[in-house]
Design an enzyme around this catalytic site. Sequence first.
Site, PDB file in Angstrom:
ATOM      1  N   GLU A   1      56.348 -69.693 -14.742  1.00  0.00           N
ATOM      2  CA  GLU A   1      57.213 -70.901 -15.383  1.00  0.00           C
ATOM      3  C   GLU A   1      55.700 -71.732 -15.746  1.00  0.00           C
ATOM      4  OE1 GLU A   1      57.916 -74.976 -13.004  1.00  0.00           O
ATOM      5  OE2 GLU A   1      58.322 -73.562 -11.367  1.00  0.00           O
TER       6      GLU A   1
ATOM      7  N   CYS B   1      56.717 -80.357 -14.575  1.00  0.00           N
ATOM      8  CA  CYS B   1      56.937 -79.291 -15.440  1.00  0.00           C
ATOM      9  C   CYS B   1      58.927 -80.162 -15.809  1.00  0.00           C
ATOM     10  CB  CYS B   1      57.764 -77.874 -14.965  1.00  0.00           C
ATOM     11  SG  CYS B   1      55.550 -77.700 -13.715  1.00  0.00           S
TER      12      CYS B   1
END
Length: 985
Positions: free
Chosen positions: A744, A778
């Site tokens: 990720e 993120c």
Amino acid sequence: MPQRLPTPYRDENAIVARRLAALAQALDWDAASRQAAPWVRAVRRDPPPFWAMESLLREYPISSAEGLALMRLAEALLRVPDADTAIALTADQLGRANFSGAEGDSAMARLSSAALALSRKMLPDGRSDDGLFARLGARTVVAATIRAVQLLGRQFVLGEDIAAALAEAANARREQANVRFSFDMLGEGARTEADAQRYLANYTHAIEAIAQRASPDVPVERNDGISIKLSALHPRYEDAQRERVLEELVPRVASLCLQAARANVHLTIDAEEVDRLELSLDVFEALAQHVAREQPQWRGFGLALQAYQTRAVDLIEEVAAIARRHGLRLMCRLVKGAYWDAEIKRAQEMGLPHYPVFTHKHHTDVSYLACARSLLDAHDVIYPQFATHNAGTIAAIVQMARERKAAFELQRLHGMGQGIYREVLRDAQLACRVYAPVGRHRDLLAYLVRRLLENGANSSFVHQLADESVGLDDLLRSPLYASPAPALPLPAALYGPGRRNSDGVDLTVDAMRQPLLDALARTTVPSMPMTDPAEVAAAVARAHAAFASWSQWPVERRAAILSTAADSMQARLPHLCALLVKEAFKTWGDAVAEVREAIDFLRYYALHAVQLMEPVLLPGPTGESNELRLEGRGPWVCISPWNFPLAIFTGQVAAALATGNTVLAKPAEQTPAIAREAVAILHAAGVPHDALQLLHGTGETVGAALVQAPGIAGVVFTGSTEVARLIARTLVTKDGPIAPLIAETGGINAMVVDSTALPEQVADAVVQSAFRSAGQRCSALRLLCVHEGIADAVVEMVAGAARELVCGDPGRLATDVGPVIDADAFANLGRHLERLRRTARPLFAADVPAGAPPHIVPPQLIEVQAIADVDQEVFGPVLHVVRWSGDPLAVIDQVNALGYGLTLGIQTRIDSRAQAMAQRARVGNVYVNRNMIGAVVGVQPFGGEGLSGTGPKAGGPHYLLRFCAERTLTINTAAAGGNVALLAG
């Protein structure tokens, strides 16, 4: 100061039982019902001759496609600046409904239905010719639709300015003498200081105008007055900013109070959400003290109370105590409440013990009547004002008030309840005050939507009054009974019986936040020795040895260990939050959310591992059995980041352990102490020490050694795209089996805003998405793409809201933006900003307050010329802004061209546009008309594509599969002489 009221999160049934006991000898409902019945019969026999709420709901129930389309159009159409978008919005909404064949007896209803039906027929629907004739026809019909929506607005706005509203009020009084008004200047909470000053000026001007028509010689309750919102007068009207609110807001409201007192008009502070109630009481008492000192004879200062709150009676007792302390007589307006759905959702999202509002409508009715009794019992210091459209409730109030010989008044909303009050006010001893919105029709939207939702529900009296299929006995049925259980599952049971929701903390409740503050005072961040890279090989060997036994444990046993660890984390939430504040510089809200996410990961993966790893029998030919099963792969390397050092760390580790793998966990070098706490909790819950090993070090040393080690079964990584590429290359070039990588990585996350979006909603979503956690998520918003028709207003509002954020020590409750993680991150952001200042246009940069801790990067906005100019992720509170026009799908194409695909925000009221944009986007998580952060485990599985990651999505149903090897076992069951089962058949 100590909080005045009990916690709002208490057992609903226990509260209702006490309220019913208080009403047992105080109210004869049967008598009230008999008094109300003639009013209802008269309204149904002779409905009001204009388009009120009753006829609107009869025409277009809010539960119908037509009602929903009308609400959407009323909410958005009048503020759309460009014709093409107005056409698209109208076609989108009217295309979902059928407005032909109106049966209402209101000329306005029939006119509006005709206009809306015509609009639906003439608007382009995606299949018709888009030539000049079609375009001219669409524009003409949009104009007709706008007119229909304006007619709707006219029913709920008394006047577009205070002068017009006063004139309408004078006309109403000529028709009915016992009618008074409380004027509400339309508008929502201030997002900026400029908003607050504008609302203050509006209130000041309105009081001046009302004063000119007020009589100085009559009791204040006979004059008109004004209702004000505290959230409109301060952009940070919230509990965490208490000191600032008391210093800045109180003088503003005090000036309005003195102005109203001198004019002999009343001023009522409107009710707001549960989390602001204690703050509202502090502000209210400060103002009461000011009034008692400056204008003690004034009896027009008041507060609105919401009966649907579980603390409503407690609130009345506190307001009466304030009145007695300061020698005042106060006004109190009792309402049902206007934010029910928002309060329910907040409690669910925050994992609170109970709901702060009643979940059954009749429980709110019970509370309303109990509040009415309390107000009437305190009539020596309170002038009660009862806002209701329910005939039975009105009759019950009249009954209780006359028994106590208490003065009071009734209230209704402008545009609603006219029929019932026409009958009620035939009694000349009764008076009604109309709560009357004042403002432009385009500003009506939020007020109108709340009123439609509140009064348009199938269970509401207003809706049922318009429905003659509801019999009189049912309409006036007694609400004085308790239901045995809440109408909704409690927040803990939100996800069903298999997985308990993590318990959260409401930081506005002193008893819930104090344990966190106490933990902070005693928490220190321990130092941790670095792992020698030479020790990695031995750690891997231990992980291999442990795998042989750990992988053979029944999955139920592994799941039970993870569930035990989740319970332990829940019990240690204050300490874990304090450690996150100290080591990772998390603000309190972010810290609580992160601990809860870690708990949710443990419970979710435990549950899904048990479900997933159950062997599956597959079909096949006779005489053969085929079984598919999943097993662990071996030792996994889990490399987690510093921005979610507990949640992501725990999620990676829990997924690997649940599926029977062993784990070599390398946390971010900036946050090893938090990782050590998580590992200690898992070990104490029963995970063998060799099955979970913590290796602290830099990525270049320990991280590289782990990835390069022979025999690693897989790597799960969260971090930068560049490091993910390095890991992928290493895994591919190693000898031996090719190990899988779950990565990720970052994102240039965009939000696309069209001209139908509500600017206040956009500003809230942008500020949260771009600047919360100092932009170090993120999922954080990096690129704001705003339609040029509203860009100036949106950018001004976002900049103004960002200016109000507090930068500083994350240990303070008031802090919104803490430091970035370290000196390197601070320097990288500085270099990026310096480059941007040479190539882009700075729009806004917040100030860093004196005495702030090091490494604070203040929120800032920078305008770029094109989407393509933003070619790298900036991990901090820096928001790039670009303007767009034309086709919104082309904007999505440009965002896709950046190559990242993590999160996308869409702000639009055009449903079909939102769907088309979401379908066109190549991103993992799309959020429509909300912020873009805070993905919830099992609700919004999180992860991207392209440069933003490999998938599968963390916290989703497919994540565990990647940690497993699939094996099929086929057995020839006929090997010993034939298929006995087949022969027996």
